[in-house]
Write a protein that holds these residues in place. Structure first.
Motif, short mmCIF file in Angstrom:
data_model
loop_
_atom_site.label_atom_id
_atom_site.label_comp_id
_atom_site.label_asym_id
_atom_site.label_seq_id
_atom_site.Cartn_x
_atom_site.Cartn_y
_atom_site.Cartn_z
N LEU A 102 -29.85 30.24 -12.15
CA LEU A 102 -29.41 31.60 -12.56
C LEU A 102 -29.67 32.23 -13.68
O LEU A 102 -29.67 33.50 -14.12
CB LEU A 102 -27.98 32.02 -11.46
N LEU A 103 -29.45 31.10 -14.77
CA LEU A 103 -29.49 31.70 -16.15
C LEU A 103 -30.81 32.50 -16.72
O LEU A 103 -30.81 33.54 -17.34
CB LEU A 103 -29.30 30.42 -17.06
N PRO A 104 -31.99 32.04 -16.17
CA PRO A 104 -33.21 32.85 -16.42
C PRO A 104 -33.28 34.21 -15.97
O PRO A 104 -33.58 35.18 -16.57
CB PRO A 104 -34.28 32.15 -15.71
N VAL A 105 -32.44 34.64 -14.85
CA VAL A 105 -32.21 35.93 -14.08
C VAL A 105 -31.40 36.76 -15.32
O VAL A 105 -31.78 37.99 -15.67
CB VAL A 105 -31.67 35.85 -13.00
N LEU A 106 -30.16 36.02 -15.74
CA LEU A 106 -29.29 36.43 -16.82
C LEU A 106 -29.98 36.88 -17.91
O LEU A 106 -30.03 37.91 -18.70
CB LEU A 106 -28.34 35.71 -17.05
N ASP A 107 -31.12 35.98 -18.21
CA ASP A 107 -32.03 36.28 -19.48
C ASP A 107 -32.79 37.62 -19.43
O ASP A 107 -32.97 38.41 -20.43
CB ASP A 107 -32.83 35.15 -19.81
N ASP A 108 -33.27 37.67 -18.19
CA ASP A 108 -34.13 38.92 -17.90
C ASP A 108 -33.32 40.08 -18.01
O ASP A 108 -33.87 41.14 -18.77
CB ASP A 108 -34.84 38.74 -16.63
N PHE A 109 -32.07 40.07 -17.57
CA PHE A 109 -31.36 41.39 -17.82
C PHE A 109 -31.11 41.66 -19.22
O PHE A 109 -31.19 42.78 -19.73
CB PHE A 109 -30.00 40.88 -17.12
N HIS A 110 -30.69 40.56 -19.97
CA HIS A 110 -30.37 40.69 -21.50
C HIS A 110 -31.75 41.23 -22.13
O HIS A 110 -31.60 42.14 -23.16
CB HIS A 110 -30.15 39.50 -22.06
N LEU A 111 -32.92 40.70 -21.93
CA LEU A 111 -34.08 41.09 -22.40
C LEU A 111 -34.48 42.56 -22.15
O LEU A 111 -34.77 43.44 -22.79
CB LEU A 111 -35.24 40.39 -21.89
N ALA A 112 -34.45 42.99 -20.81
CA ALA A 112 -34.31 44.29 -20.26
C ALA A 112 -33.50 45.28 -20.96
O ALA A 112 -33.93 46.43 -21.55
CB ALA A 112 -34.27 44.36 -18.77
N ILE A 113 -32.12 45.12 -21.33
CA ILE A 113 -31.27 45.81 -21.83
C ILE A 113 -31.32 45.99 -23.39
O ILE A 113 -31.29 47.07 -23.89
CB ILE A 113 -29.78 45.05 -21.66
N ALA A 114 -31.74 44.81 -24.00
CA ALA A 114 -32.30 44.93 -25.22
C ALA A 114 -33.53 45.82 -25.84
O ALA A 114 -33.53 46.18 -26.83
CB ALA A 114 -32.29 43.60 -26.20
N PRO A 124 -28.86 57.20 -14.58
CA PRO A 124 -28.09 56.52 -13.76
C PRO A 124 -28.66 55.26 -13.19
O PRO A 124 -27.85 54.30 -12.91
CB PRO A 124 -28.07 57.47 -12.44
N TRP A 125 -29.87 55.08 -13.18
CA TRP A 125 -30.71 53.68 -13.00
C TRP A 125 -30.29 52.85 -13.82
O TRP A 125 -30.21 51.63 -13.72
CB TRP A 125 -32.18 53.74 -12.56
N VAL A 126 -30.10 53.00 -15.27
CA VAL A 126 -29.85 52.16 -16.34
C VAL A 126 -28.60 51.75 -16.22
O VAL A 126 -27.99 50.58 -16.27
CB VAL A 126 -30.20 52.88 -17.75
N GLN A 127 -27.53 52.76 -15.98
CA GLN A 127 -26.39 52.54 -15.82
C GLN A 127 -26.22 51.28 -14.44
O GLN A 127 -25.17 50.47 -14.60
CB GLN A 127 -25.34 53.49 -15.48
N GLY A 128 -26.80 51.76 -13.54
CA GLY A 128 -26.91 50.69 -12.41
C GLY A 128 -27.48 49.30 -12.65
O GLY A 128 -26.70 48.24 -12.22
#
Length: 218
Positions: A102-114, A124-128
């Motif tokens: 599951l950690l690579p999925v979390l990495d993708d979230f962090h990369l997208a947010i950064a 709204p879609w960014v907040q989601g």
């Protein structure tokens, strides 16, 4: 002529007598009676001694059986404890493997947010997207996952993996975190990918420094 046949007739007449003498004759004294076969009755002292020997024999048997039962119980408890430990280790390993996936999925979230553009940060879609990332992290945190602190800390081969080293000096300090590392209940689940800088002075937070030959040296 009659005198010659007389001895022969006498011999023939004596043959039945010889056969009768050769037959065995039972003797009454050679046959044992049932009373003679039975052992003599025991006296009071002999009975007590026989009972004492039987009691001692039974005591020895009971001690042997008790010792065998104790050994069997100890072996069973050791086996049960070993099976429980192996089961816990298996659960822990399976737990670690699932979280590691599951950690690579979390990495993708962090990369997208950064790399979110500033003009869409409040959409709204960014907040989601941020809400999904927080839910995923809350699940991992509830399972005992913790991030490894890296930037500004002394380099630790157990917690950090250096992909670049620059500067000169005896002290190795983490100056950039390329990929976040995590612990699972105190054990390193994945080391952090970092960039290390050699400095003449140690960092403010005391810790272990990386010596020559450690991982990350270039």
């Amino acid at each position: 002529m009659d005198e010659r046949h007389e001895p022969m007739e006498q011999a023939q007449a004596s043959e039945p007598v010889a056969e009768a003498v050769a037959e065995p004759v039972p003797v009454a004294s050679e046959v044992a009676t049932p009373e003679e076969v039975q052992p003599p009755p025991l006296g009071p002292a002999d009975e007590v001694e026989a009972l004492r020997q039987e009691i001692e024999h039974l005591k020895q048997l009971s001690e042997e059986y008790l010792d065998q039962a104790r050994r069997a119980r100890a072996e069973f408890l050791n086996y049960k404890r070993r099976v429980e430990q192996e089961l816990e280790e298996f659960k822990h390993l399976a737990h670690m493997e699932l979280i590691a996936k599951l950690l690579p999925v979390l990495d993708d979230f962090h990369l997208a947010i950064a790399h979110l553009p500033p003009d869409v940060a409040d959409s709204p879609w960014v907040q989601g997207l941020l809400l999904i990332e927080r839910k995923l992290w809350s699940v991992l945190e509830a399972e005992g996952v913790q991030p490894i602190e890296a930037v500004g800390k002394p380099f630790s081969p157990e917690e950090h993996e250096a992909v670049a080293v620059s500067g000169e000096g005896p002290h190795h300090v983490v100056v950039e975190e390329i990929r976040r590392g995590y612990r699972l209940r105190g054990r390193v689940l994945r080391p952090a990918l970092v960039r290390v800088e050699r400095r003449a002075s140690p960092p403010e937070t005391p810790g272990e420094t990386m010596t020559d030959g450690k991982r990350g040296e270039e």
